[in-house]
Motif scaffolding. Structure first.
Motif, short mmCIF file in Angstrom:
data_model
loop_
_atom_site.label_atom_id
_atom_site.label_comp_id
_atom_site.label_asym_id
_atom_site.label_seq_id
_atom_site.Cartn_x
_atom_site.Cartn_y
_atom_site.Cartn_z
N ALA A 3 0.92 -0.97 0.28
CA ALA A 3 -0.04 -0.15 -0.35
C ALA A 3 0.89 1.50 -0.24
N TRP A 4 1.98 1.49 0.89
CA TRP A 4 2.87 2.16 0.93
C TRP A 4 3.30 3.26 -0.86
N GLU A 5 3.51 1.95 -1.20
CA GLU A 5 4.37 1.75 -2.67
C GLU A 5 3.36 2.28 -3.49
N TRP A 6 1.76 2.20 -3.80
CA TRP A 6 0.44 2.71 -4.26
C TRP A 6 0.39 3.89 -3.49
N ALA A 7 1.27 4.36 -2.70
CA ALA A 7 0.66 5.83 -2.01
C ALA A 7 1.96 7.16 -2.36
N VAL A 8 3.25 6.35 -2.77
CA VAL A 8 4.13 6.71 -3.29
C VAL A 8 3.97 7.65 -4.77
N TRP A 9 3.10 6.17 -5.55
CA TRP A 9 3.32 6.26 -6.96
C TRP A 9 2.14 7.22 -7.17
N LEU A 10 1.23 7.24 -6.24
CA LEU A 10 -0.17 8.41 -6.39
C LEU A 10 0.76 9.44 -6.35
N ALA A 11 1.59 9.68 -5.45
CA ALA A 11 2.50 10.68 -5.03
C ALA A 11 3.47 11.77 -6.25
N LEU A 12 3.58 10.23 -6.94
CA LEU A 12 4.83 11.18 -8.25
C LEU A 12 4.14 11.42 -8.80
N LEU A 59 3.07 11.33 -17.15
CA LEU A 59 3.16 10.06 -18.04
C LEU A 59 3.87 9.38 -16.98
N PRO A 60 5.62 8.79 -17.40
CA PRO A 60 6.78 8.18 -17.18
C PRO A 60 6.41 7.66 -15.87
N ASN A 61 5.99 8.64 -15.18
CA ASN A 61 6.18 7.95 -13.67
C ASN A 61 4.27 6.71 -13.53
N LEU A 62 3.40 7.08 -14.54
CA LEU A 62 2.39 6.06 -14.33
C LEU A 62 2.69 4.58 -15.17
N ALA A 63 3.69 4.89 -16.18
CA ALA A 63 4.15 4.18 -16.73
C ALA A 63 5.78 2.83 -15.63
N LEU A 64 6.14 4.14 -15.12
CA LEU A 64 6.40 2.69 -14.10
C LEU A 64 6.19 2.45 -13.31
N ALA A 65 5.58 2.72 -12.82
CA ALA A 65 4.07 2.40 -11.26
C ALA A 65 3.49 1.49 -12.37
N LEU A 66 3.26 1.60 -13.88
CA LEU A 66 2.62 0.29 -13.71
C LEU A 66 3.13 -0.78 -14.10
N VAL A 67 4.98 -0.97 -14.38
CA VAL A 67 5.78 -2.05 -14.99
C VAL A 67 6.13 -2.11 -13.41
N SER A 68 5.74 -1.21 -12.08
CA SER A 68 6.23 -1.66 -11.34
C SER A 68 5.58 -2.67 -10.74
N LEU A 94 10.81 3.80 -8.81
CA LEU A 94 10.72 4.14 -7.48
C LEU A 94 11.46 5.01 -7.95
N VAL A 95 13.63 5.02 -7.46
CA VAL A 95 14.48 6.27 -7.99
C VAL A 95 14.02 6.28 -8.63
N LEU A 96 13.88 5.80 -10.09
CA LEU A 96 14.01 6.67 -11.58
C LEU A 96 13.00 7.29 -11.19
N GLY A 97 11.09 7.09 -10.76
CA GLY A 97 10.25 7.94 -10.69
C GLY A 97 10.41 9.76 -9.91
N MET A 98 11.07 9.20 -8.57
CA MET A 98 11.61 10.29 -7.73
C MET A 98 12.86 10.96 -8.72
N ILE A 99 13.33 10.87 -9.42
CA ILE A 99 14.39 11.70 -10.20
C ILE A 99 14.11 11.99 -11.14
N GLU A 100 13.13 11.58 -11.60
CA GLU A 100 12.31 12.52 -12.40
C GLU A 100 11.30 13.24 -12.50
N THR A 101 10.92 13.50 -11.18
CA THR A 101 9.53 14.82 -10.33
C THR A 101 11.01 15.32 -10.36
#
Length: 118
Positions: A3-12, A59-68, A94-101
């Motif tokens: 659940a926490w990973e989903w929350a982080v992805w949602l935030a990203l 969109l890249p964060n959304l794609a990374l979330a789906l692949v994750s 997650l690290v890639l998503g954070m860097i992109e953000t």
């Protein structure tokens, strides 16, 4: 995924929109939208042009979330090499998503620098 990973992805995924919305109040109506190779501004636009850009950069964060989310399936099919577990793959995403953000936040913060005076 937990659940926490989903929350982080949602935030990203929401972060680019939140940053753009927060920046709208402090930016002038016209901002520099593109800087040429020689450092001169060659395109101006409305500060509201940040919102579609935010959508593109979410969109890249959304794609990374789906692949994750499908990391275990990727491992099961043998499609991941050089990483030893689905957990480590999700951490990498997650690290890639954070860097992109963070890069996007820097881009938005730089928009007001070339504003037209007037």
């Amino acid at each position: 995924m937990k659940a926490w990973e989903w929350a982080v992805w949602l935030a990203l995924c929401i972060a680019p929109f939140a940053v753009a919305a927060a920046a709208l109040g402090s930016l002038p109506d016209t901002i520099a939208m593109h800087v040429g190779i020689d450092g001169t501004i060659d395109r101006y636009g409305s500060k509201y042009d940040l919102l579609p850009i935010a959508g593109l950069l979410a969109l890249p964060n959304l794609a990374l979330a789906l692949v994750s989310w499908k990391a275990e399936a990727l491992f099961a099919r043998g499609l991941v090499h050089g990483i030893d577990s689905p957990r480590n793959l999700r951490t990498l995403f997650l690290v890639l998503g954070m860097i992109e953000t963070v890069i996007y936040v820097g881009i938005v913060l730089s928009f007001g620098r070339g504003a037209l005076s007037g």
